[in-house]
Design an enzyme around this catalytic site. Structure first.
Site, PDB file in Angstrom:
ATOM      1  N   GLY A  89      40.741 -30.440  -5.597  1.00 40.39           N
ATOM      2  CA  GLY A  89      42.043 -30.450  -4.934  1.00 40.39           C
ATOM      3  C   GLY A  89      42.437 -31.766  -4.292  1.00 40.39           C
ATOM      4  O   GLY A  89      43.621 -32.072  -4.172  1.00 40.39           O
ATOM      5  N   GLU A  94      40.237 -33.777   2.526  1.00 42.68           N
ATOM      6  CA  GLU A  94      40.544 -32.424   2.043  1.00 42.68           C
ATOM      7  C   GLU A  94      42.024 -32.337   1.651  1.00 42.68           C
ATOM      8  O   GLU A  94      42.867 -33.001   2.265  1.00 42.68           O
ATOM      9  CB  GLU A  94      40.267 -31.412   3.164  1.00 42.68           C
ATOM     10  CG  GLU A  94      38.979 -30.632   3.011  1.00 42.68           C
ATOM     11  CD  GLU A  94      39.026 -29.601   1.886  1.00 42.68           C
ATOM     12  OE1 GLU A  94      39.712 -29.817   0.868  1.00 42.68           O
ATOM     13  OE2 GLU A  94      38.366 -28.573   2.030  1.00 42.68           O
ATOM     14  N   ASP A  95      42.328 -31.507   0.675  1.00 41.69           N
ATOM     15  CA  ASP A  95      43.719 -31.284   0.308  1.00 41.69           C
ATOM     16  C   ASP A  95      44.426 -30.422   1.354  1.00 41.69           C
ATOM     17  O   ASP A  95      45.512 -30.731   1.806  1.00 41.69           O
ATOM     18  CB  ASP A  95      43.814 -30.633  -1.084  1.00 41.69           C
ATOM     19  CG  ASP A  95      42.913 -29.406  -1.226  1.00 41.69           C
ATOM     20  OD1 ASP A  95      42.184 -29.059  -0.269  1.00 41.69           O
ATOM     21  OD2 ASP A  95      42.933 -28.794  -2.307  1.00 41.69           O
ATOM     22  N   ASP A 144      42.786 -24.179   5.363  1.00 37.69           N
ATOM     23  CA  ASP A 144      43.401 -22.851   5.419  1.00 37.69           C
ATOM     24  C   ASP A 144      42.549 -22.015   6.388  1.00 37.69           C
ATOM     25  O   ASP A 144      42.736 -22.091   7.604  1.00 37.69           O
ATOM     26  CB  ASP A 144      43.405 -22.330   3.975  1.00 37.69           C
ATOM     27  CG  ASP A 144      43.999 -20.953   3.794  1.00 37.69           C
ATOM     28  OD1 ASP A 144      44.881 -20.582   4.569  1.00 37.69           O
ATOM     29  OD2 ASP A 144      43.581 -20.241   2.867  1.00 37.69           O
ATOM     30  N   LYS A 196      47.214 -25.214   7.575  1.00 32.04           N
ATOM     31  CA  LYS A 196      47.919 -23.963   7.897  1.00 32.04           C
ATOM     32  C   LYS A 196      47.455 -23.538   9.297  1.00 32.04           C
ATOM     33  O   LYS A 196      46.454 -22.830   9.437  1.00 32.04           O
ATOM     34  CB  LYS A 196      47.592 -22.879   6.868  1.00 32.04           C
ATOM     35  CG  LYS A 196      48.054 -23.182   5.443  1.00 32.04           C
ATOM     36  CD  LYS A 196      47.681 -22.051   4.491  1.00 32.04           C
ATOM     37  CE  LYS A 196      47.966 -22.392   3.036  1.00 32.04           C
ATOM     38  NZ  LYS A 196      47.401 -21.418   2.087  1.00 32.04           N
ATOM     39  N   PHE A 225      51.245 -19.617   0.038  1.00 32.26           N
ATOM     40  CA  PHE A 225      50.412 -20.185  -1.032  1.00 32.26           C
ATOM     41  C   PHE A 225      51.200 -21.258  -1.773  1.00 32.26           C
ATOM     42  O   PHE A 225      52.311 -21.014  -2.247  1.00 32.26           O
ATOM     43  CB  PHE A 225      49.942 -19.100  -2.013  1.00 32.26           C
ATOM     44  CG  PHE A 225      48.972 -19.644  -3.019  1.00 32.26           C
ATOM     45  CD1 PHE A 225      47.640 -19.852  -2.681  1.00 32.26           C
ATOM     46  CD2 PHE A 225      49.394 -19.994  -4.295  1.00 32.26           C
ATOM     47  CE1 PHE A 225      46.737 -20.394  -3.600  1.00 32.26           C
ATOM     48  CE2 PHE A 225      48.494 -20.532  -5.220  1.00 32.26           C
ATOM     49  CZ  PHE A 225      47.168 -20.729  -4.867  1.00 32.26           C
ATOM     50  N   ASP A 246      45.969 -26.096  -6.881  1.00 35.11           N
ATOM     51  CA  ASP A 246      46.122 -25.318  -8.114  1.00 35.11           C
ATOM     52  C   ASP A 246      46.319 -23.830  -7.865  1.00 35.11           C
ATOM     53  O   ASP A 246      46.012 -23.305  -6.787  1.00 35.11           O
ATOM     54  CB  ASP A 246      44.863 -25.463  -8.975  1.00 35.11           C
ATOM     55  CG  ASP A 246      43.685 -24.701  -8.380  1.00 35.11           C
ATOM     56  OD1 ASP A 246      43.379 -24.928  -7.194  1.00 35.11           O
ATOM     57  OD2 ASP A 246      43.104 -23.858  -9.081  1.00 35.11           O
ATOM     58  N   ARG A 252      48.002 -28.572 -10.673  1.00 30.52           N
ATOM     59  CA  ARG A 252      47.528 -29.697  -9.852  1.00 30.52           C
ATOM     60  C   ARG A 252      48.290 -30.986 -10.117  1.00 30.52           C
ATOM     61  O   ARG A 252      48.370 -31.855  -9.267  1.00 30.52           O
ATOM     62  CB  ARG A 252      46.057 -30.003 -10.163  1.00 30.52           C
ATOM     63  CG  ARG A 252      45.090 -28.939  -9.754  1.00 30.52           C
ATOM     64  CD  ARG A 252      43.674 -29.497  -9.849  1.00 30.52           C
ATOM     65  NE  ARG A 252      42.655 -28.463  -9.870  1.00 30.52           N
ATOM     66  CZ  ARG A 252      42.161 -27.872  -8.794  1.00 30.52           C
ATOM     67  NH1 ARG A 252      42.618 -28.178  -7.602  1.00 30.52           N
ATOM     68  NH2 ARG A 252      41.222 -26.960  -8.901  1.00 30.52           N
TER      69      ARG A 252
HETATM   70  P1  IMP Z   1      39.625 -22.936   3.369  1.00 30.22           P
HETATM   71  O1  IMP Z   1      38.125 -23.000   3.150  1.00 30.22           O
HETATM   72  O2  IMP Z   1      40.105 -21.506   3.463  1.00 30.22           O
HETATM   73  O3  IMP Z   1      40.107 -23.774   4.523  1.00 30.22           O
HETATM   74  O4  IMP Z   1      40.337 -23.436   2.064  1.00 30.22           O
HETATM   75  C1  IMP Z   1      39.984 -24.587   1.495  1.00 30.22           C
HETATM   76  C2  IMP Z   1      40.348 -24.683   0.033  1.00 30.22           C
HETATM   77  O5  IMP Z   1      41.064 -23.566  -0.492  1.00 30.22           O
HETATM   78  C3  IMP Z   1      41.270 -25.862  -0.118  1.00 30.22           C
HETATM   79  O6  IMP Z   1      40.533 -27.040  -0.219  1.00 30.22           O
HETATM   80  C4  IMP Z   1      42.038 -25.508  -1.369  1.00 30.22           C
HETATM   81  O7  IMP Z   1      41.335 -25.961  -2.497  1.00 30.22           O
HETATM   82  C5  IMP Z   1      42.099 -23.996  -1.349  1.00 30.22           C
HETATM   83  N1  IMP Z   1      43.419 -23.560  -0.818  1.00 30.22           N
HETATM   84  C6  IMP Z   1      43.726 -23.159   0.427  1.00 30.22           C
HETATM   85  N2  IMP Z   1      45.032 -22.853   0.538  1.00 30.22           N
HETATM   86  C7  IMP Z   1      45.569 -23.070  -0.684  1.00 30.22           C
HETATM   87  C8  IMP Z   1      46.912 -22.946  -1.220  1.00 30.22           C
HETATM   88  O8  IMP Z   1      47.891 -22.583  -0.543  1.00 30.22           O
HETATM   89  N3  IMP Z   1      47.059 -23.262  -2.532  1.00 30.22           N
HETATM   90  C9  IMP Z   1      46.020 -23.682  -3.327  1.00 30.22           C
HETATM   91  N4  IMP Z   1      44.773 -23.808  -2.875  1.00 30.22           N
HETATM   92  C10 IMP Z   1      44.548 -23.506  -1.555  1.00 30.22           C
END
Ligand code: IMP
Length: 183
Positions: free
Chosen positions: A50, A104-105, A108, A136, A157, A164, A170
């Protein structure tokens, strides 16, 4: 910008590249201020897949010697976080004793960031800063400090700019949001 369809889902235009680019300028200036006088060579850690687009945009703007290292983690299945973070590749260099800037992209749930913090401790990194293009804030409730944040978004989302939906979307330079009304 027009709507796009990826597999079964419709996405509408959300954040144009120009806004992302401005946010990256700002974040890069903050990182430059913090690292410009470094006497070590910090690691810029790209979290695959990402963060590829964000990392390439960010590193062009960084003005100190750095080493690019990559690592692949997975946690998402479709549009939902599974909560289980797996390291599936890398890191591509030894991080022991290094100062690491994690790229990081999006943050969440924060599960990925927590797993990364634990991993950095395990391998003996000297320090870790977190840089994320998107956050977020309504969902993120973990205690890991996010040092550099590009933009905050509501809990929707999104795809594009490296992000992706089941592996596709992507390569769009703008960000799109899931259009629930179109389902
Ligand atoms: P986390 O571990 O829940 O903070 O999420 C981390 C990973 O989930 C990110 O690095 C993204 O690759 C993926 N992710 C989280 N939210 C989204 C979204 O809205 N769209 C696509 N990928 C997401």
């Amino acid at each position: 910008m027009e709507k796009i369809k990826l597999f079964d889902k419709c996405f509408r235009p959300y954040i144009p590249y120009e806004r992302l680019s401005e946010a990256i300028d700002r974040v890069a200036a903050q990182i430059n201020a913090d690292f410009k006088d470094a006497d070590d060579v910090p690691v810029l850690l790209c979290i695959l897949n990402g963060s590829v687009m964000f990392t390439s945009e960010l590193m062009k703007r960084l003005e100190f010697p750095l080493e690019l290292v990559s690592m692949k983690l997975t946690s998402y299945s479709g549009t939902v976080s599974t909560g289980d973070v797996h390291r599936v590749l890398g890191p591509t260099a030894d991080l022991r004793g290094r100062r690491v800037i994690v790229v990081e992209d999006i943050v969440d749930t924060g599960n990925t960031i927590v797993a990364l913090r634990d991993y950095m401790k395990e391998v003996g990194a000297r320090g870790m800063k977190i840089c994320t293009m998107l956050l977020k804030p309504d969902i993120y409730k973990k205690d890991v400090q996010l040092d550099y944040v590009g933009l905050e978004i509501p809990p929707a989302f999104i795809v594009g700019f490296g992000l992706d939906y089941n592996g596709i979307g992507r390569n769009s330079k703008d960000i799109y949001v899931l259009d629930e009304s179109a389902e």
